[in-house]
Design a protein around this motif. Structure first.
Motif, mmCIF file in Angstrom:
data_model
loop_
_atom_site.group_PDB
_atom_site.id
_atom_site.type_symbol
_atom_site.label_atom_id
_atom_site.label_comp_id
_atom_site.label_asym_id
_atom_site.label_seq_id
_atom_site.Cartn_x
_atom_site.Cartn_y
_atom_site.Cartn_z
ATOM 1 N N VAL A 54 0.863 -1.173 0.000
ATOM 2 C CA VAL A 54 0.000 0.000 0.000
ATOM 3 C C VAL A 54 0.895 1.216 0.000
ATOM 4 O O VAL A 54 1.781 1.328 0.850
ATOM 5 N N PRO A 55 0.696 2.154 -0.927
ATOM 6 C CA PRO A 55 1.530 3.348 -0.941
ATOM 7 C C PRO A 55 1.375 4.121 0.363
ATOM 8 O O PRO A 55 0.301 4.168 0.939
ATOM 9 N N ASP A 56 2.463 4.719 0.825
ATOM 10 C CA ASP A 56 2.429 5.534 2.032
ATOM 11 C C ASP A 56 1.986 6.934 1.635
ATOM 12 O O ASP A 56 2.764 7.722 1.116
ATOM 13 N N MET A 57 0.712 7.226 1.823
ATOM 14 C CA MET A 57 0.146 8.507 1.431
ATOM 15 C C MET A 57 0.220 9.478 2.592
ATOM 16 O O MET A 57 -0.012 9.123 3.728
ATOM 17 N N SER A 58 0.511 10.725 2.293
ATOM 18 C CA SER A 58 0.449 11.776 3.297
ATOM 19 C C SER A 58 -0.654 12.733 2.904
ATOM 20 O O SER A 58 -1.169 12.691 1.788
ATOM 21 N N ASP A 59 -1.013 13.615 3.831
ATOM 22 C CA ASP A 59 -2.051 14.596 3.545
ATOM 23 C C ASP A 59 -1.682 15.470 2.351
ATOM 24 O O ASP A 59 -2.545 15.956 1.640
ATOM 25 N N GLN A 60 -0.387 15.663 2.100
ATOM 26 C CA GLN A 60 0.045 16.520 1.008
ATOM 27 C C GLN A 60 -0.038 15.820 -0.358
ATOM 28 O O GLN A 60 0.048 16.476 -1.385
ATOM 29 N N ASP A 61 -0.176 14.519 -0.380
ATOM 30 C CA ASP A 61 -0.211 13.781 -1.636
ATOM 31 C C ASP A 61 -1.537 13.926 -2.380
ATOM 32 O O ASP A 61 -1.596 13.646 -3.570
ATOM 33 N N VAL A 62 -2.590 14.319 -1.679
ATOM 34 C CA VAL A 62 -3.900 14.465 -2.307
ATOM 35 C C VAL A 62 -4.435 15.864 -2.061
ATOM 36 O O VAL A 62 -4.150 16.482 -1.039
ATOM 37 N N ILE A 63 -5.207 16.330 -3.023
ATOM 38 C CA ILE A 63 -5.855 17.634 -2.925
ATOM 39 C C ILE A 63 -7.356 17.394 -2.990
ATOM 40 O O ILE A 63 -7.835 16.639 -3.840
ATOM 41 N N VAL A 64 -8.101 18.021 -2.112
ATOM 42 C CA VAL A 64 -9.555 18.013 -2.180
ATOM 43 C C VAL A 64 -9.964 19.365 -2.749
ATOM 44 O O VAL A 64 -9.566 20.407 -2.234
ATOM 45 N N ARG A 65 -10.720 19.325 -3.841
ATOM 46 C CA ARG A 65 -11.112 20.560 -4.509
ATOM 47 C C ARG A 65 -12.461 20.375 -5.189
ATOM 48 O O ARG A 65 -12.948 19.256 -5.345
ATOM 49 N N ARG A 66 -13.045 21.491 -5.599
ATOM 50 C CA ARG A 66 -14.302 21.441 -6.349
ATOM 51 C C ARG A 66 -14.076 20.778 -7.695
ATOM 52 O O ARG A 66 -13.044 20.966 -8.334
ATOM 53 N N ALA A 67 -15.070 20.023 -8.107
ATOM 54 C CA ALA A 67 -14.993 19.346 -9.398
ATOM 55 C C ALA A 67 -15.187 20.332 -10.538
ATOM 56 O O ALA A 67 -15.895 21.335 -10.402
ATOM 57 N N ARG A 68 -14.547 20.013 -11.652
ATOM 58 C CA ARG A 68 -14.683 20.779 -12.886
ATOM 59 C C ARG A 68 -15.160 19.834 -13.984
ATOM 60 O O ARG A 68 -15.078 18.606 -13.839
ATOM 61 N N ALA A 69 -15.607 20.396 -15.081
ATOM 62 C CA ALA A 69 -16.133 19.571 -16.186
ATOM 63 C C ALA A 69 -15.116 18.532 -16.650
ATOM 64 O O ALA A 69 -15.484 17.391 -16.949
ATOM 65 N N GLU A 70 -13.836 18.886 -16.660
ATOM 66 C CA GLU A 70 -12.827 17.930 -17.130
ATOM 67 C C GLU A 70 -12.626 16.758 -16.160
ATOM 68 O O GLU A 70 -11.971 15.777 -16.499
ATOM 69 N N ASP A 71 -13.196 16.852 -14.962
ATOM 70 C CA ASP A 71 -13.106 15.768 -13.980
ATOM 71 C C ASP A 71 -14.180 14.698 -14.176
ATOM 72 O O ASP A 71 -14.152 13.661 -13.509
ATOM 73 N N ILE A 72 -15.132 14.927 -15.065
ATOM 74 C CA ILE A 72 -16.279 14.018 -15.179
ATOM 75 C C ILE A 72 -15.873 12.568 -15.438
ATOM 76 O O ILE A 72 -16.388 11.665 -14.763
ATOM 77 N N PRO A 73 -14.944 12.261 -16.338
ATOM 78 C CA PRO A 73 -14.560 10.843 -16.495
ATOM 79 C C PRO A 73 -14.028 10.241 -15.184
ATOM 80 O O PRO A 73 -14.346 9.093 -14.856
ATOM 81 N N GLY A 74 -13.244 10.990 -14.435
ATOM 82 C CA GLY A 74 -12.749 10.500 -13.149
ATOM 83 C C GLY A 74 -13.861 10.359 -12.123
ATOM 84 O O GLY A 74 -13.846 9.426 -11.305
#
Length: 169
Positions: free
Chosen positions: A9-29
Motif C-alpha cells: 500500500v503506498p504511504d500517502m500523506s495529507d500533502q499527496d492528495v488535494i480536495v477541490r471542487r470538481a470541474r467539467a474535465e473531472d467528469i470521467p474521473g
C-alpha cells in the motif's frame, strides 16, 4: 507499507492528495470513482442496485450537479487523477420539513488513498459548505452492513435517525 492482506500500500500523506471542487474535465474521473463506489458498496450489499448506473448515467448526473448551485461536487485529486469524490445537496425548508438540510449523496475514496485522510477532508469541506448554505442539519445514508462507513460517519458526528426495513417479495 503492507496492508492486512499483505499487499503493498503506498504511504500517502495529507500533502499527496488535494480536495477541490470538481470541474467539467473531472467528469470521467468522477464516473470512475462512482463506479468504484457502486461496485464496492451497493454492488456487494444490494442485488437490486444497477452497478452499471455510473457508466450509463454518471456523466450526465455529474455534469448537471457541477452546474447546480444547490449541489456540491468535490474530487480527491492525486497527481491530476481523480481518486475519490463527494456529492452533496442542500434543500429546504419545505412545508413538510421546516429546516434547511444538507444530504451527502455519495462519497468514495479509492482504497489506495484512504490513509491520506481524504475522507475526513471531504467531510470537512461538505459540512462547512452545508453550514455556509444555511443548512441546520446534515444527513447521510449507509448500508447497515457497511460498518466501516457507519463508523466513519459516526466519527464525523452523525448518529442514527431512521431505519429502513426491507423485505424481498
Amino acid at each position: 507499507m503492507m496492508s492486512a492482506r499483505g499487499a503493498s500500500v503506498p504511504d500517502m500523506s495529507d500533502q499527496d492528495v488535494i480536495v477541490r471542487r470538481a470541474r467539467a474535465e473531472d467528469i470521467p474521473g468522477l464516473v470512475a470513482s462512482s463506479a468504484g463506489l457502486f461496485a464496492e458498496d451497493g454492488g456487494t450489499r444490494d442485488p437490486a442496485i444497477n452497478v452499471d448506473w455510473p457508466r450509463e448515467h454518471g456523466a450526465q448526473s455529474f455534469a448537471a450537479a457541477i452546474e447546480d448551485p444547490a449541489r456540491l461536487v468535490l474530487v480527491v485529486d492525486h497527481g491530476g487523477q481523480v481518486v475519490g469524490h463527494l456529492m452533496g445537496s442542500v434543500t429546504g425548508p419545505t412545508d413538510k420539513r421546516r429546516i434547511t438540510s444538507a444530504t451527502l449523496i455519495s462519497m468514495y475514496v479509492s482504497p489506495a488513498h484512504r490513509r491520506a485522510r481524504a475522507g475526513a477532508r471531504l467531510m470537512g469541506e461538505f459540512l462547512a459548505w452545508a453550514k455556509g448554505a444555511g443548512a441546520e442539519q446534515a444527513e447521510v445514508t449507509a448500508y447497515s452492513a457497511n460498518t466501516d462507513a457507519i463508523r466513519f460517519y459516526e466519527r464525523s458526528g452523525f448518529g442514527p435517525q431512521l431505519l429502513t426495513l426491507r423485505r424481498t417479495l
